[in-house]
Design an enzyme around this catalytic site. Structure first.
Site, PDB file in Angstrom:
ATOM      1  N   THR A 143      27.730  25.999  54.364  1.00 11.05           N
ATOM      2  CA  THR A 143      27.754  26.985  53.288  1.00 11.05           C
ATOM      3  C   THR A 143      29.147  27.557  53.061  1.00 11.05           C
ATOM      4  OG1 THR A 143      25.448  27.563  53.723  1.00 11.05           O
ATOM      5  CG2 THR A 143      26.745  29.150  52.477  1.00 11.05           C
ATOM      6  N   GLU A 184      22.630  36.932  57.860  1.00 13.42           N
ATOM      7  CA  GLU A 184      23.280  36.126  56.829  1.00 13.42           C
ATOM      8  C   GLU A 184      24.759  36.462  56.701  1.00 13.42           C
ATOM      9  OE1 GLU A 184      21.105  33.660  54.244  1.00 13.42           O
ATOM     10  OE2 GLU A 184      21.341  33.573  56.410  1.00 13.42           O
TER      11      GLU A 184
END
Length: 379
Positions: A249, A195
């Protein structure tokens, strides 16, 4: 293909050595805490694993990790949950053609070409590859090489934790391939390595994808996770409406304010606390209301998703308890306690996306996934 119940891995109930049940009274909602190892204990565990150089206990392991809804409105970067039915599948195999201690990605497929055509097969730049390689390092694998196949059930940039699902599925599969020696918190740390490279160091997708249910990130340094138990006898459905629109994102995070006013902080903190209370009490109505009340993140991101405001109004008008952006978007999530009502709400949300944003969209009604990432076959 033979199936087998794997050794301890990401789904295993948290033992007293890893966390604790704060209250044993069954009439009181339960929640569990998982703390990451300290640096010293991590070093000792790594040294022990490295010395053992574990041998694979299976030739091939296939795992599934579910989609997730992060933030849930006011829970930005510290609250998320897993949802049933949609997610990614990873298959890892012992591969004698690979150099020892290395991982390669042999293939990437998906339900839709757009969901995987942009992904790299270089494991250093692929979420599943990064997490899988991290698990191998944690285990101290030195004598075996493995190959990985990724099947994307989730579209990229959807707000449903696509990168986290790939990372979670890979972490579980590699861990089980070598006997399930790593604990749940270590698998989350492996997923966070992935991530961090893709969208930032946040665990509100990868933790619930691995652990299932609702997960609260109490602390990042050190990592401390609290799994919140939504009562099993209460119904909860998520209406997930995804427009044909990509919201990366990093771009959506760049839209957020650096500073917030004191009154905004107080209001959002109050709603986040109400959200946690609603989860533990199984109150879908308050959960939805709190989820709809984010005054910091949603107001900045909503204008970047065409039709978002109209979709939220349509959901609430149709009877949803609340509605907000799922993760960074563009998927919009509404909460109901009846599946048929969820289908009605979803249809009107899809219509609102077309009317308000000129975007085609699709709707899925999903239950809470209480299990998280799991092995689906092994041989």
């Amino acid at each position: 293909m033979a199936t087998s119940t794997p050794p301890a891995f990401a789904n295993t109930p948290i033992s007293s050595s890893r966390g604790y049940n704060l209250r044993q009274n069954p009439s009181i909602p339960r929640f569990y805490t998982i703390r990451s190892f300290s640096q010293a204990s991590n070093s000792r565990a790594a040294a022990k694993s490295s010395a053992s150089d574990p041998s694979p206990v299976f030739r091939r392991v296939e795992s599934f990790a579910p989609a997730t809804v992060a933030n849930l409105g006011p829970g930005f970067d510290f609250l998320g949950c897993a949802v049933e039915g949609i997610g990614d599948i990873v298959t890892v195999s012992v591969d004698p053609s690979n150099p020892p201690s290395t991982l390669s990605i042999s293939s990437i497929s998906g339900d839709q070409r757009a969901s995987f055509s942009k992904l790299s097969r270089n494991p250093k730049f692929n979420c599943a590859g990064i997490a899988g390689a991290a698990v191998m390092r944690m285990l101290g694998v030195r004598s075996v090489g493995i190959s990985l196949r990724l099947h994307k059930g989730l579209p990229l940039g959807s707000g449903l934790g696509s990168s986290a699902a790939s990372a979670a599925a890979a972490a579980v599969a590699v861990n089980v391939l070598f006997g399930g020696l790593l604990s749940q918190d270590q698998l989350v740390l492996a997923g966070l390595e992935s991530e961090k490279k893709v969208s930032g160091y946040h665990a509100d997708n990868v933790a619930p994808s691995l652990m299932g249910g609702f997960v609260l990130v109490r602390s990042y340094y050190p990592l401390e996770l609290i799994r919140l138990e939504f009562p099993s006898h209460r119904e909860l459905f998520f209406v997930l409406v995804s427009p044909e629109f990509e919201a990366p994102t990093k771009k959506m995070r760049a839209a957020l304010p650096e500073l917030v006013k004191r009154e905004e902080h107080v209001a959002n903190s109050s709603q986040a606390a109400a959200l946690v209370a609603a989860v533990l009490q199984g109150d879908a109505r308050i959960l939805g209301s709190a989820m709809s009340s984010d005054g910091i993140v949603e107001p900045k991101r909503a204008p970047l998703i065409p039709g978002m405001l109209e979709v939220k109004k349509a959901a609430v008008k149709a009877g949803a308890f609340g509605c907000t952006i799922s993760g960074a978007g563009p998927t919009v999530v509404a909460v109901v306690d009846d599946e048929e009502k969820g289908r009605e709400v979803g249809k009107l949300m899809v219509d609102a996306f077309m009317v308000g944003g000129s975007l085609k969209a699709s709707a899925v009604v999903a239950r809470l996934d209480r299990v998280g990432a799991r092995v689906i076959s092994s041989i």
